[in-house]
Design a protein around this motif. Structure first.
Motif, short mmCIF file in Angstrom:
data_model
loop_
_atom_site.label_atom_id
_atom_site.label_comp_id
_atom_site.label_asym_id
_atom_site.label_seq_id
_atom_site.Cartn_x
_atom_site.Cartn_y
_atom_site.Cartn_z
N LEU A 58 -6.67 -3.49 6.21
CA LEU A 58 -5.69 -3.80 5.17
C LEU A 58 -6.27 -4.78 4.15
CD1 LEU A 58 -2.35 -4.21 7.16
CD2 LEU A 58 -2.61 -2.85 5.08
N VAL A 59 -6.94 -5.80 4.64
CA VAL A 59 -7.54 -6.80 3.75
C VAL A 59 -8.63 -6.15 2.90
CG1 VAL A 59 -8.91 -8.93 3.69
CG2 VAL A 59 -6.95 -8.74 5.23
N GLY A 60 -9.45 -5.30 3.51
CA GLY A 60 -10.48 -4.61 2.75
C GLY A 60 -9.92 -3.70 1.68
N ALA A 61 -8.85 -2.98 2.01
CA ALA A 61 -8.22 -2.10 1.02
C ALA A 61 -7.65 -2.91 -0.14
CB ALA A 61 -7.12 -1.28 1.69
N GLN A 62 -7.04 -4.05 0.18
CA GLN A 62 -6.47 -4.89 -0.88
C GLN A 62 -7.55 -5.48 -1.78
OE1 GLN A 62 -3.26 -5.24 -1.70
NE2 GLN A 62 -4.01 -6.40 -3.46
N GLN A 63 -8.65 -5.91 -1.18
CA GLN A 63 -9.74 -6.45 -1.99
C GLN A 63 -10.22 -5.41 -3.01
OE1 GLN A 63 -13.64 -6.34 -0.50
NE2 GLN A 63 -14.32 -8.25 -1.45
N ARG A 64 -10.37 -4.18 -2.57
CA ARG A 64 -10.86 -3.14 -3.47
C ARG A 64 -9.87 -2.88 -4.61
NH1 ARG A 64 -13.03 -3.04 1.29
NH2 ARG A 64 -15.05 -2.06 1.72
N LEU A 65 -8.59 -2.95 -4.33
CA LEU A 65 -7.60 -2.81 -5.39
C LEU A 65 -7.76 -3.90 -6.45
CD1 LEU A 65 -4.29 -1.96 -3.48
CD2 LEU A 65 -5.54 -0.46 -5.04
N MET A 66 -8.26 -5.04 -6.04
CA MET A 66 -8.38 -6.19 -6.94
C MET A 66 -9.70 -6.22 -7.71
SD MET A 66 -6.70 -8.85 -4.19
CE MET A 66 -6.98 -10.37 -5.08
N ILE A 67 -10.78 -5.71 -7.12
CA ILE A 67 -12.08 -5.83 -7.79
C ILE A 67 -12.64 -4.51 -8.33
CG2 ILE A 67 -12.66 -7.84 -6.38
CD1 ILE A 67 -14.63 -6.08 -4.82
N TYR A 68 -12.26 -3.38 -7.74
CA TYR A 68 -12.88 -2.12 -8.14
C TYR A 68 -12.48 -1.63 -9.54
CZ TYR A 68 -15.36 -0.99 -3.78
OH TYR A 68 -16.24 -0.96 -2.73
N PRO A 69 -11.26 -1.91 -10.02
CA PRO A 69 -10.96 -1.46 -11.39
C PRO A 69 -11.97 -1.98 -12.42
CG PRO A 69 -8.94 -2.04 -10.27
CD PRO A 69 -10.06 -2.46 -9.36
N PHE A 74 -14.20 1.95 -10.69
CA PHE A 74 -13.97 2.83 -9.54
C PHE A 74 -12.52 3.23 -9.37
CE2 PHE A 74 -17.69 0.39 -7.43
CZ PHE A 74 -18.61 1.11 -8.17
N MET A 75 -11.59 2.50 -9.99
CA MET A 75 -10.16 2.73 -9.80
C MET A 75 -9.43 2.44 -11.10
SD MET A 75 -9.19 0.69 -6.29
CE MET A 75 -9.85 1.15 -4.69
N ILE A 76 -8.21 2.94 -11.19
CA ILE A 76 -7.35 2.51 -12.28
C ILE A 76 -6.84 1.10 -11.99
CG2 ILE A 76 -6.60 4.86 -12.86
CD1 ILE A 76 -3.91 4.16 -11.42
N HIS A 77 -6.48 0.37 -13.03
CA HIS A 77 -5.90 -0.96 -12.88
C HIS A 77 -4.45 -0.83 -12.42
CE1 HIS A 77 -8.92 -3.78 -14.48
NE2 HIS A 77 -9.34 -2.73 -15.17
N GLN A 78 -4.04 -1.69 -11.51
CA GLN A 78 -2.65 -1.78 -11.08
C GLN A 78 -2.23 -3.24 -11.02
OE1 GLN A 78 -1.42 1.38 -8.01
NE2 GLN A 78 -3.56 0.98 -7.54
N GLU A 79 -0.97 -3.50 -11.29
CA GLU A 79 -0.45 -4.86 -11.22
C GLU A 79 -0.36 -5.29 -9.75
OE1 GLU A 79 0.74 -8.37 -12.97
OE2 GLU A 79 0.18 -6.51 -14.01
N ILE A 80 -0.94 -6.45 -9.44
CA ILE A 80 -0.88 -6.99 -8.08
C ILE A 80 0.16 -8.11 -8.05
CG2 ILE A 80 -2.16 -8.00 -6.16
CD1 ILE A 80 -3.24 -5.28 -6.99
N PRO A 81 1.27 -7.95 -7.34
CA PRO A 81 2.27 -9.03 -7.27
C PRO A 81 1.69 -10.31 -6.70
CG PRO A 81 3.16 -6.96 -6.41
CD PRO A 81 1.69 -6.75 -6.59
N GLN A 140 0.81 -1.22 0.00
CA GLN A 140 0.00 0.00 0.00
C GLN A 140 0.85 1.27 0.00
OE1 GLN A 140 -3.17 1.03 -0.12
NE2 GLN A 140 -4.16 -0.97 -0.34
N GLN A 141 2.08 1.21 0.45
CA GLN A 141 2.92 2.39 0.51
C GLN A 141 3.36 2.81 -0.89
OE1 GLN A 141 4.03 3.75 3.92
NE2 GLN A 141 2.11 2.63 4.11
N MET A 142 3.02 4.01 -1.31
CA MET A 142 3.35 4.48 -2.65
C MET A 142 4.78 5.01 -2.74
SD MET A 142 0.72 3.86 -4.54
CE MET A 142 1.15 4.80 -5.99
N GLY A 143 5.32 5.47 -1.64
CA GLY A 143 6.70 5.95 -1.64
C GLY A 143 6.90 7.25 -2.40
N HIS A 144 5.87 8.08 -2.48
CA HIS A 144 6.00 9.35 -3.19
C HIS A 144 6.85 10.34 -2.40
CE1 HIS A 144 2.01 8.79 -5.65
NE2 HIS A 144 3.00 8.02 -6.05
N ASP A 145 7.61 11.14 -3.10
CA ASP A 145 8.33 12.26 -2.48
C ASP A 145 7.35 13.42 -2.33
OD1 ASP A 145 10.80 10.95 -2.36
OD2 ASP A 145 11.29 11.52 -4.42
#
Length: 221
Positions: A172-183, A187-194, A17-22
């Motif tokens: 954390l689990v809820g946030a991860q689920q949304r990353l996987m199903i919401y695109p 609702f979200m952009i697609h991102q690669e899930i390792p 979940q950490q984006m590591g943005h400056d």
């Protein structure tokens, strides 16, 4: 009792979940409402550091915040930021949003109503929801640059600060689920899930960390 494997898996989701943005100066900060007043603290600190001239706090209440933030998440955030030295005229309050999508959409509308030009947004949220917030914001407001920020805390430090281990892992689990199903639902952009992140998620679900899951499309049908 939370097993060693569950802690390992939870840390895996946290790291993803950490984006590591400056962090850099932006047109405005949007602080996403939640149960965690640390978001308000972080947003106030970024304002004091000169990163933004204006803050929008957004959020109504949820089942998690109804009792502890009866005046609404955004209003409690505003009060906290004022206590920390942010001038009242540097804060806008959006009191109606009940999810991350509404946080972004309603904040955008509020800024437009105020004729505030926005080219970049410092998006401030809980540490374990940076990627989820970013993916939502990129989808719903693609015309600006998004920079994510959260409290600079380790996983262990954050767990201790909240004082509810299971709540954090459930979130954390809820946030991860949304990353996987919401695109796929727009609702979200697609991102690669390792693969290791997906495996950790499924193990935590099997271990019962499910209170913040949403029904899948198949289940709703």
């Amino acid at each position: 009792m939370i097993s060693h494997q569950s802690w390992v898996d939870a840390r895996c989701l946290w790291d993803f979940q950490q984006m590591g943005h400056d962090v850099r100066p932006c047109s405005v900060a949007i602080g996403l409402g939640s149960h965690d007043l640390g978001v308000a603290d972080t947003t106030a600190a970024l304002y004091r550091d000169g990163m933004v001239p204006l803050i929008v706090f957004t959020g109504a209440t949820s089942r998690t915040t109804r009792e502890r933030m009866p005046r609404g998440e955004a209003e409690h955030y505003r009060e906290r930021a004022v206590e920390l030295g942010v001038p009242t005229d540097a804060i806008l309050v959006e009191p109606n949003a009940r999810n991350t999508g509404e946080n972004i959409t309603f904040s955008r509308a509020l800024l437009a109503d105020q004729d505030i030009a926005v080219s970049s947004v410092l998006l401030v949220c809980k540490p374990y929801e940076e990627r989820r917030a970013y993916a939502t914001a990129r989808k719903l407001w693609p015309g600006v640059e998004w920079v994510c920020a959260s409290a600079p805390m380790s996983f262990t430090e954050y767990i201790a600060s909240i004082g509810d281990d299971r709540l954090v892992i459930d979130m954390l689990v809820g946030a991860q689920q949304r990353l996987m199903i919401y695109p796929d639902e727009g609702f979200m952009i697609h991102q690669e899930i390792p693969a290791n992140v997906e495996t950790a998620y499924h193990r935590l679900v099997a271990d019962g960390f499910t209170s913040r899951l949403v029904p899948t499309v198949a289940a709703r049908d």
